[in-house]
Write an enzyme that holds these catalytic residues in place. Sequence first.
Site, PDB file in Angstrom:
ATOM      1  N   TRP A  39       0.812  -1.226   0.000  1.00 53.90           N
ATOM      2  CA  TRP A  39       0.000   0.000   0.000  1.00 53.90           C
ATOM      3  C   TRP A  39       0.835   1.261   0.000  1.00 53.90           C
ATOM      4  O   TRP A  39       0.496   2.240  -0.666  1.00 53.90           O
ATOM      5  CB  TRP A  39      -1.013  -0.022   1.151  1.00 53.90           C
ATOM      6  N   ASP A  73      -1.344   6.906   6.239  1.00 52.38           N
ATOM      7  CA  ASP A  73      -2.403   6.006   5.789  1.00 52.38           C
ATOM      8  C   ASP A  73      -2.595   4.998   6.914  1.00 52.38           C
ATOM      9  O   ASP A  73      -1.763   4.112   7.109  1.00 52.38           O
ATOM     10  CB  ASP A  73      -1.987   5.310   4.482  1.00 52.38           C
ATOM     11  N   LYS A 113     -12.381  -1.503   7.186  1.00 53.78           N
ATOM     12  CA  LYS A 113     -11.678  -2.491   8.009  1.00 53.78           C
ATOM     13  C   LYS A 113     -12.189  -2.407   9.451  1.00 53.78           C
ATOM     14  O   LYS A 113     -12.941  -3.249   9.897  1.00 53.78           O
ATOM     15  CB  LYS A 113     -10.163  -2.276   7.947  1.00 53.78           C
TER      16      LYS A 113
END
Length: 362
Positions: A101, A172, A196
């Site tokens: 990511w 992030d 999530k």
Amino acid sequence: MSHRIFNFSAGPAMLPTEALEKSAAALLDYQGKGFGIAEVSHRGKEFDAVVDETIQRCKQLLNLGDSHDVVFLQGGATALFTLIPMNFLHTSADYLVGGEWSKKAANNGKEVAPPAKINVVASSESSNFDHSPPPSEWKLDPSADYFHVCTNETVHGHRLPTWPKHPNLIVDASSEFMSRPHPVSECALVYGGAQKNLGPSGLVLAIVRKELYPKQKKTPAKLWSFKDLAESKSMINTPPTFGIYILLEVFRWIESKGGLVAMEKLNATKAKVLYDAIDNSGGFYKGTVSVKEQRSHMNVTYRLPSNELTDEFVKTATKNGMVGLKGYRTVGGIRASIYNAMPVEGCQALASFMKDFASKKS
Ligand SMILES: Cc1ncc(COP(=O)(O)O)c(C=O)c1O
């Protein structure tokens, strides 16, 4: 709810049953008014109150004062990989690349950066992202506009045990948002897709330091400007109203369980149950993270001796009420995602299944 299995999916992922039940009720009939919360105008008084309470609870959970705005966006965390440089990159920005990511964040940044530069301060790609490069390896530029990190790498299963200190840190936090206390007040911007720990997909939460606005660049549209979004209470266009409502119920649930300190404790307990199962398997299961202190408390990644055994493990676990265990499509192996809503019993059931499977197959 009568039947809930243990869902180890990395996201969209398991959400707290209590929050889902309350959201389901509000979807049908909001506070006995004869309409559902997803059926009213985002500019009406009911939804306005929902947004106010969601922002207030978010700040309360994070111990945040008035220094930061809470903003709701769409387009996933991926959209922010582009929006962040679009708003805040002037000359150069530093990126730590420790996994899938953060690599995507840096690469997406490079697409919009020129003539400004994206500087990768360190990367662990040569070791297949089996750890995050330690601070001693970071080649930071003191004049960079910001420093971007991903604090929990969902695919590779490691985290930064503590968030770095930097005057313009951008985080992030997608796969660990609200799973432990976060020093958001010290950050320039923290963001994460909701799917999530926080709610359904289609909603991104961003927390932005107000001091950034005077330095913000002009974006091609107001919709992509953090300052304009914050000023309009995220209502330049129609926000994902039901997603925000579920987020509110999740915040209420976290608070009722004791807040982020309690979440951290619970998540550490759950993670230990699974890492112990790996470490005590006599080598049958191999953790994929090379630096133990960096092992994620959210995404537990490991391998079995062969792909055939991995497939059998996933299939048999599914039959036993444990789903979503297959590793990321490009990486393989097993990934057990154990976000806030996963109960300790889920981790205990998986650990016991692992022990049983290993004893039959080794
Ligand atoms: C850490 C992290 N960042 C970014 C993303 C991208 O999120 P989205 O698919 O919502 O754009 C993900 C998705 O799983 C992620 O885990």
